[in-house]
Write a protein that holds these residues in place. Structure first.
Motif, PDB file in Angstrom:
ATOM      1  N   SER A  41      -3.614  -7.907  -8.508  1.00 37.77           N
ATOM      2  CA  SER A  41      -4.483  -6.801  -8.897  1.00 37.77           C
ATOM      3  C   SER A  41      -4.002  -5.528  -8.231  1.00 37.77           C
ATOM      4  CB  SER A  41      -5.942  -7.086  -8.493  1.00 37.77           C
ATOM      5  OG  SER A  41      -6.055  -7.226  -7.085  1.00 37.77           O
ATOM      6  N   VAL A  42      -4.440  -4.398  -8.763  1.00 34.83           N
ATOM      7  CA  VAL A  42      -4.090  -3.101  -8.198  1.00 34.83           C
ATOM      8  C   VAL A  42      -5.337  -2.235  -8.190  1.00 34.83           C
ATOM      9  CG1 VAL A  42      -3.370  -2.175 -10.443  1.00 34.83           C
ATOM     10  CG2 VAL A  42      -2.519  -1.117  -8.337  1.00 34.83           C
ATOM     11  N   ARG A  43      -5.475  -1.415  -7.166  1.00 37.77           N
ATOM     12  CA  ARG A  43      -6.645  -0.540  -7.050  1.00 37.77           C
ATOM     13  C   ARG A  43      -6.240   0.761  -6.362  1.00 37.77           C
ATOM     14  NH1 ARG A  43      -6.992  -4.363  -3.004  1.00 37.77           N
ATOM     15  NH2 ARG A  43      -7.332  -3.557  -0.879  1.00 37.77           N
ATOM     16  N   CYS A  44      -7.108   1.752  -6.501  1.00 39.37           N
ATOM     17  CA  CYS A  44      -6.888   3.055  -5.871  1.00 39.37           C
ATOM     18  C   CYS A  44      -8.007   3.296  -4.864  1.00 39.37           C
ATOM     19  CB  CYS A  44      -6.855   4.160  -6.926  1.00 39.37           C
ATOM     20  SG  CYS A  44      -6.668   5.826  -6.230  1.00 39.37           S
ATOM     21  N   GLU A  45      -7.628   3.738  -3.661  1.00 38.18           N
ATOM     22  CA  GLU A  45      -8.596   4.006  -2.604  1.00 38.18           C
ATOM     23  C   GLU A  45      -8.353   5.381  -2.002  1.00 38.18           C
ATOM     24  OE1 GLU A  45      -7.988   0.950   0.230  1.00 38.18           O
ATOM     25  OE2 GLU A  45      -8.839  -0.669  -1.002  1.00 38.18           O
ATOM     26  N   ASP A  46      -9.377   5.879  -1.319  1.00 39.09           N
ATOM     27  CA  ASP A  46      -9.207   7.107  -0.545  1.00 39.09           C
ATOM     28  C   ASP A  46      -8.419   6.794   0.723  1.00 39.09           C
ATOM     29  OD1 ASP A  46     -10.497   8.930  -2.207  1.00 39.09           O
ATOM     30  OD2 ASP A  46     -12.479   8.410  -1.420  1.00 39.09           O
ATOM     31  N   ARG A  47      -7.573   7.737   1.104  1.00 39.88           N
ATOM     32  CA  ARG A  47      -6.807   7.560   2.331  1.00 39.88           C
ATOM     33  C   ARG A  47      -7.488   8.338   3.454  1.00 39.88           C
ATOM     34  NH1 ARG A  47      -0.516   9.431   3.445  1.00 39.88           N
ATOM     35  NH2 ARG A  47      -0.283   8.377   5.472  1.00 39.88           N
ATOM     36  N   PRO A  48      -7.690   7.715   4.599  1.00 39.23           N
ATOM     37  CA  PRO A  48      -8.293   8.451   5.719  1.00 39.23           C
ATOM     38  C   PRO A  48      -7.478   9.697   6.061  1.00 39.23           C
ATOM     39  CG  PRO A  48      -8.233   6.102   6.205  1.00 39.23           C
ATOM     40  CD  PRO A  48      -7.434   6.307   4.947  1.00 39.23           C
ATOM     41  N   SER A  60      -4.493   6.098  -1.738  1.00 38.95           N
ATOM     42  CA  SER A  60      -3.728   4.892  -1.436  1.00 38.95           C
ATOM     43  C   SER A  60      -3.824   3.980  -2.658  1.00 38.95           C
ATOM     44  CB  SER A  60      -4.267   4.165  -0.194  1.00 38.95           C
ATOM     45  OG  SER A  60      -4.064   4.934   0.952  1.00 38.95           O
ATOM     46  N   PHE A  61      -2.660   3.562  -3.155  1.00 40.62           N
ATOM     47  CA  PHE A  61      -2.608   2.592  -4.251  1.00 40.62           C
ATOM     48  C   PHE A  61      -2.189   1.248  -3.650  1.00 40.62           C
ATOM     49  CE2 PHE A  61      -2.294   6.617  -6.373  1.00 40.62           C
ATOM     50  CZ  PHE A  61      -2.977   6.421  -7.560  1.00 40.62           C
ATOM     51  N   VAL A  62      -3.031   0.235  -3.876  1.00 41.99           N
ATOM     52  CA  VAL A  62      -2.848  -1.056  -3.223  1.00 41.99           C
ATOM     53  C   VAL A  62      -2.577  -2.127  -4.283  1.00 41.99           C
ATOM     54  CG1 VAL A  62      -3.830  -2.757  -1.649  1.00 41.99           C
ATOM     55  CG2 VAL A  62      -4.452  -0.338  -1.420  1.00 41.99           C
ATOM     56  N   ARG A  95       0.858  -1.196   0.000  1.00 42.72           N
ATOM     57  CA  ARG A  95       0.000   0.000   0.000  1.00 42.72           C
ATOM     58  C   ARG A  95       0.892   1.242   0.000  1.00 42.72           C
ATOM     59  NH1 ARG A  95      -5.401   0.850   1.547  1.00 42.72           N
ATOM     60  NH2 ARG A  95      -5.490  -1.396   2.062  1.00 42.72           N
ATOM     61  N   VAL A  96       0.783   2.048  -1.052  1.00 38.50           N
ATOM     62  CA  VAL A  96       1.552   3.292  -1.171  1.00 38.50           C
ATOM     63  C   VAL A  96       0.602   4.456  -0.917  1.00 38.50           C
ATOM     64  CG1 VAL A  96       2.980   4.720  -2.675  1.00 38.50           C
ATOM     65  CG2 VAL A  96       3.128   2.223  -2.820  1.00 38.50           C
ATOM     66  N   ASN A  97       0.887   5.239   0.135  1.00 41.52           N
ATOM     67  CA  ASN A  97       0.009   6.331   0.561  1.00 41.52           C
ATOM     68  C   ASN A  97       0.645   7.686   0.270  1.00 41.52           C
ATOM     69  OD1 ASN A  97      -1.742   4.346   1.822  1.00 41.52           O
ATOM     70  ND2 ASN A  97      -0.234   4.261   3.482  1.00 41.52           N
ATOM     71  N   ASP A  98      -0.189   8.649  -0.090  1.00 44.31           N
ATOM     72  CA  ASP A  98       0.281  10.027  -0.262  1.00 44.31           C
ATOM     73  C   ASP A  98      -0.748  10.970   0.354  1.00 44.31           C
ATOM     74  OD1 ASP A  98      -1.745  10.938  -2.249  1.00 44.31           O
ATOM     75  OD2 ASP A  98      -0.734   9.552  -3.608  1.00 44.31           O
TER      76      ASP A  98
END
Length: 394
Positions: free
Chosen positions: A375-382, A387-389, A325-328
């Motif tokens: 697989s790879v997906r993009c999510e909102d980060r709290p 967040s790219f997972v 998980r890569v967070n920005d």
């Protein structure tokens, strides 16, 4: 069991149709032969008949009986009034050459024609069954022909559960995959030509502005554009190889994601967090180290380019798959565009070429992940950001 075989195997249906036709024809022929033989037996059976002997004045002078003897004709046994007995034999009727006892059974067309008519009836009854089975093969043939003539959108109807249905399903899947590849390559060439023109135009302009003496800023701009061109060509070649499933991407090894992520985080000064519940084996996958490193690096570069503030990488294990998980802390990605950002050469609205990148980084991450069965997906980060997972099977 038999019903399942009937539905799933075309040869079973064709075989049953042929066997059914043969059985019906055999039963009908057997019935005809049996009726003919019964009629012949009745005709040749020994049944005595009363016989009266008359003189010239039609007066009875004796009586007796007549019987039919098979193979010998008729035999008359007569006893006269004076007590004398006599026998009279009549030879059997001569039959035409090649005739048999079955010929005595009379039908409107004869025995041979009757069997032929029954065979024709069976053939007409079996034809619709066989025709229905082969009609789908003809539809598949027409679909393949259309597709072979260049209509890549051509598909065939999937009907039933037998071999023809499975073949139709596989053809549709292969046709969709090839159509997607052709479309992707067309888009890749079109976008590559556009992306190549931009740095080339900047280099040409920089050379015009340099004149005889080059300033350090002009040299830096030309060097930056050359590096961008080199990166673009490298990413285009890598994307083409990843699209070709048969291409050899390297040796598959056991990869420790913890060490790989630690090296890439140190390169961009990102924070690495490994979940306490994830053991070393849970963060070990089978893959090509060079490609997995490239996927993590692209996500970190994307976070550094579009994010604001700290960048962090989290490693864990979830449902039997290793997660990266890569967070920005950037503006995030709208929900409607989270699938599109993984398309080649796609940039979010408002993104500038000056930010760097050519729009292939996330597309390569998706291709590399899928090549490894993940697989790879993009999510909102709290708290803001994205967040790219990446999920990879152990």
């Amino acid at each position: 069991m038999l019903l399942n075989l009937y539905r799933r195997h075309l040869y079973v249906r064709i075989w049953l149709a042929v066997v059914g036709g043969v059985v019906i024809l055999t039963l009908c022929a057997n019935w005809i032969v049996r009726e003919a033989a019964e009629n012949e037996r009745e005709r040749l059976s020994i049944v005595p008949r009363e016989v009266v002997v008359l003189d010239t004045k039609d007066r009875a002078i004796g009586s007796g009986s007549a019987v039919r003897v098979p193979g010998q004709g008729l035999e008359f046994d007569v006893t006269l009034e004076d007590g004398r007995s006599m026998s009279l034999r009549v030879a059997p009727r001569a039959r035409p050459m090649g005739s048999s006892g079955l010929a005595a059974w009379r039908t409107p067309f004869g025995l041979g024609w009757m069997v032929a008519l029954v065979g024709m009836a069976v053939a007409l009854g079996v034809y619709p069954i066989v025709r229905r089975l082969t009609k789908r093969l003809e539809a598949l043939q027409r679909g393949v022909q259309r597709w072979g003539e260049g209509d890549l959108s051509a598909r065939v109807m999937e009907e039933g559960q037998d071999e023809v249905a499975d073949l139709s399903h596989r053809f549709n899947a292969a046709a969709a995959r090839i159509e997607e590849l052709v479309r992707s390559h067309k888009s890749l060439l079109a976008n590559a030509s556009h992306e190549l023109r931009s740095p080339l135009a900047r280099i040409r302009m920089g050379l015009e502005l340099i004149g005889e003496r080059a300033s350090p800023s002009a040299r830096d701009e030309i060097a930056r554009n050359i590096a961008e061109l080199d990166q673009l060509i490298d990413e285009i070649l890598l994307a083409s190889r990843l699209d070709a499933k048969e291409a050899d991407m390297g040796t598959i090894e056991t990869v420790d994601l913890t060490g790989l992520a630690a090296e890439e985080c140190a390169r961009v000064d990102a924070e690495l967090d490994v979940a306490e519940s994830a053991c070393s084996e849970a963060l070990t996958v089978r893959g090509v180290p060079r490609l997995l490193r490239r996927a993590i690096r692209n996500l970190l570069e994307n976070a550094r380019r579009y994010g604001a503030g700290e960048i962090s990488v989290e490693l864990g294990n979830r449902q039997g798959a290793a997660e990266i998980r890569v967070n920005d802390r950037g503006p995030g990605v709208p929900a409607a565009l989270r699938d599109r950002i993984f398309e080649p050469f796609y940039r979010l609205p408002g993104a500038s070429e000056r930010n760097g990148g050519v729009g292939l980084g996330l597309a390569l991450v998706k291709s590399i992940t899928e090549r490894h069965g993940g697989s790879v997906r993009c999510e909102d980060r709290p708290g803001g950001g994205a967040s790219f997972v990446i999920a990879l099977p152990n």
